[in-house]
Scaffold this active site. Structure first.
Site, PDB file in Angstrom:
ATOM      1  CB  SER A  98     -55.678  65.249 134.460  1.00  0.00           C
ATOM      2  OG  SER A  98     -57.013  65.060 134.109  1.00  0.00           O
ATOM      3  CE  LYS A 173     -58.864  63.381 136.037  1.00  0.00           C
ATOM      4  NZ  LYS A 173     -59.954  62.604 135.466  1.00  0.00           N
TER       5      LYS A 173
HETATM    6  P1  NAD Z   1     -54.545  62.005 124.335  1.00  0.00           P
HETATM    7  O1  NAD Z   1     -53.154  61.553 124.510  1.00  0.00           O
HETATM    8  O2  NAD Z   1     -55.503  61.171 123.540  1.00  0.00           O
HETATM    9  O3  NAD Z   1     -54.589  63.489 123.715  1.00  0.00           O
HETATM   10  C1  NAD Z   1     -53.681  64.524 124.015  1.00  0.00           C
HETATM   11  C2  NAD Z   1     -53.464  65.345 122.758  1.00  0.00           C
HETATM   12  O4  NAD Z   1     -52.591  66.455 123.051  1.00  0.00           O
HETATM   13  C3  NAD Z   1     -52.820  64.562 121.623  1.00  0.00           C
HETATM   14  O5  NAD Z   1     -53.597  64.682 120.446  1.00  0.00           O
HETATM   15  C4  NAD Z   1     -51.431  65.219 121.463  1.00  0.00           C
HETATM   16  O6  NAD Z   1     -50.960  65.183 120.138  1.00  0.00           O
HETATM   17  C5  NAD Z   1     -51.728  66.639 121.929  1.00  0.00           C
HETATM   18  N1  NAD Z   1     -50.553  67.400 122.359  1.00  0.00           N
HETATM   19  C6  NAD Z   1     -49.549  67.014 123.205  1.00  0.00           C
HETATM   20  N2  NAD Z   1     -48.678  68.031 123.396  1.00  0.00           N
HETATM   21  C7  NAD Z   1     -49.139  69.066 122.663  1.00  0.00           C
HETATM   22  C8  NAD Z   1     -48.684  70.414 122.466  1.00  0.00           C
HETATM   23  N3  NAD Z   1     -47.571  70.878 123.073  1.00  0.00           N
HETATM   24  N4  NAD Z   1     -49.403  71.229 121.646  1.00  0.00           N
HETATM   25  C9  NAD Z   1     -50.517  70.771 121.036  1.00  0.00           C
HETATM   26  N5  NAD Z   1     -51.005  69.508 121.181  1.00  0.00           N
HETATM   27  C10 NAD Z   1     -50.325  68.678 121.995  1.00  0.00           C
HETATM   28  O7  NAD Z   1     -55.116  62.242 125.807  1.00  0.00           O
HETATM   29  P2  NAD Z   1     -56.646  62.329 126.269  1.00  0.00           P
HETATM   30  O8  NAD Z   1     -57.110  60.974 126.658  1.00  0.00           O
HETATM   31  O9  NAD Z   1     -57.432  63.162 125.309  1.00  0.00           O
HETATM   32  O10 NAD Z   1     -56.440  63.114 127.655  1.00  0.00           O
HETATM   33  C11 NAD Z   1     -56.194  64.525 127.712  1.00  0.00           C
HETATM   34  C12 NAD Z   1     -56.180  64.937 129.179  1.00  0.00           C
HETATM   35  O11 NAD Z   1     -57.459  64.624 129.763  1.00  0.00           O
HETATM   36  C13 NAD Z   1     -55.123  64.205 130.021  1.00  0.00           C
HETATM   37  O12 NAD Z   1     -54.598  65.061 130.989  1.00  0.00           O
HETATM   38  C14 NAD Z   1     -55.920  63.085 130.664  1.00  0.00           C
HETATM   39  O13 NAD Z   1     -55.334  62.650 131.878  1.00  0.00           O
HETATM   40  C15 NAD Z   1     -57.271  63.756 130.874  1.00  0.00           C
HETATM   41  N6  NAD Z   1     -58.431  62.853 130.919  1.00  0.00           N
HETATM   42  C16 NAD Z   1     -58.567  61.829 130.041  1.00  0.00           C
HETATM   43  C17 NAD Z   1     -59.668  60.986 130.137  1.00  0.00           C
HETATM   44  C18 NAD Z   1     -59.850  59.809 129.207  1.00  0.00           C
HETATM   45  O14 NAD Z   1     -60.691  58.935 129.517  1.00  0.00           O
HETATM   46  N7  NAD Z   1     -59.143  59.717 128.102  1.00  0.00           N
HETATM   47  C19 NAD Z   1     -60.641  61.203 131.112  1.00  0.00           C
HETATM   48  C20 NAD Z   1     -60.498  62.289 131.968  1.00  0.00           C
HETATM   49  C21 NAD Z   1     -59.387  63.121 131.866  1.00  0.00           C
END
Ligand code: NAD
Length: 298
Positions: A98, A173
């Site tokens: 997102s 979104k």
């Molecule tokens: P999170 O923080 O748990 O996971 C993100 C991952 O990306 C982490 O493991 C981090 O180490 C990795 N990362 C960061 N920079 C990186 C890079 N340059 N190269 C490789 N890996 C990298 O976040 P999440 O909850 O999994 O959310 C991910 C996306 O989905 C976000 O944009 C969030 O807004 C969206 N989202 C989350 C949810 C939810 O309920 N958690 C729901 C809908 C959408």
């Protein structure tokens, strides 16, 4: 290069279960995250570990990214050691993070220059729906690219909708996140009011959930607020980021977003009080603080 090969970058709360569902559906995954233990965990489930986003992209005609925010997607796709260094012409990058719609458009333009297709495909539904493979997926990009890859998105979601051109998935979104934020804040105010009036919040929740106030947000978040369980789920910092992106987009378009702005400030205040990694239902803590009353716990 197998047509069933997918590179997957970003193995957080959402990325891990989404990657697992693709493996269950028969795709072979090459995975990368900056956190090595996350890569090892998914490798144990059968994925091939990569040591960079570029390496994850080299081995697959499709690369999926699931990262926190615009800067992370830009770094992982466009930066040194990023997806575009490894991706071959004719492959596709599907960014499911997102992020700001303008950032999706920037990444799409760089992909087009490199002869790589692009879709922005953020999701809604949170961790439980990521695990079940029933996410709502909102997509931006070219229709023929969407049609060619919809079968992959179907393995992670129960609703997959093409919303328009590049960035349209992320604009949709933002609309989703405005509705969720305002709804959580309203649930928090309602439960604090009812509790301070001496009512049992469980009874109030049961009494209203079947009426017009009922919602997916109410069912997901009221029990968490009542139990005082703020384990993420969806982190305060990520929702604050989404509302920040909504406000920036509103500013560009000349659309005032007064309620969004207020909830974004509440989330910012929670981050300052050490709750950046709590679930976004911790908005209840902000309202409780103002009211000098806690929603009673089970
Ligand atoms: P999170 O923080 O748990 O996971 C993100 C991952 O990306 C982490 O493991 C981090 O180490 C990795 N990362 C960061 N920079 C990186 C890079 N340059 N190269 C490789 N890996 C990298 O976040 P999440 O909850 O999994 O959310 C991910 C996306 O989905 C976000 O944009 C969030 O807004 C969206 N989202 C989350 C949810 C939810 O309920 N958690 C729901 C809908 C959408």
């Amino acid at each position: 290069m197998s047509s069933k090969a997918i590179g997957f970058v970003g193995l957080g709360i959402m990325g891990k279960p989404m990657a697992r569902n693709l493996m269950k559906a028969g795709y072979s995954l090459t995975v990368y995250d900056v956190v090595a233990s996350s890569v090892e965990e998914i490798a144990t489930d059968g994925a091939v570990p990569a040591s960079s986003s570029a390496e994850a992209a080299e081995k697959a005609p499709v690369v999926i990214t699931m990262l926190p925010d615009s800067a992370d997607s830009e770094a992982a796709i466009l930066g040194p050691g990023g997806v575009l260094e490894g991706a071959s012409e004719g492959s596709v990058v599907i960014d499911m993070s997102s992020i700001a719609p303008g950032s999706s458009q920037k990444i799409a333009a760089a992909c087009e220059t490199a002869g790589v297709d692009f879709l922005d495909a953020p999701v809604s539904g949170g961790e439980p729906k990521a695990v079940d493979g029933t996410l709502a997926i909102m997509v931006g990009g070219r229709k023929e690219v969407f049609d060619r890859h919809a079968d992959i998105l179907d393995k992670m979601g129960s609703s997959v909708v093409l919303c328009g051109g590049y960035g349209a998935g992320n604009t949709t979104k933002l609309a989703n996140q405005i509705i969720v934020a305002a709804n959580i804040e309203a649930v928090a105010e309602a439960l604090v009011l009812a509790t301070k009036a001496g009512l049992d919040p469980n009874v109030v929740y049961e009494a209203i959930r079947g009426g017009l106030a009922g919602s997916t947000v109410l069912d997901a978040k009221a029990p968490m607020m009542i139990a005082g369980n703020f384990k993420p789920g969806f982190r305060v910092r990520l929702h604050q980021k989404d509302l920040h992106n909504a406000l920036l987009t509103g500013k560009e378009l000349g659309v005032p977003l007064p309620v969004t702005s207020m909830v974004q400030q509440m989330l910012g205040a929670l981050m300052n009080s050490g709750k950046a990694d709590s679930d976004h239902s911790a908005i209840a803590n902000f309202i409780e603080g103002m009211a000098g009353a806690a929603i009673s716990r089970d």
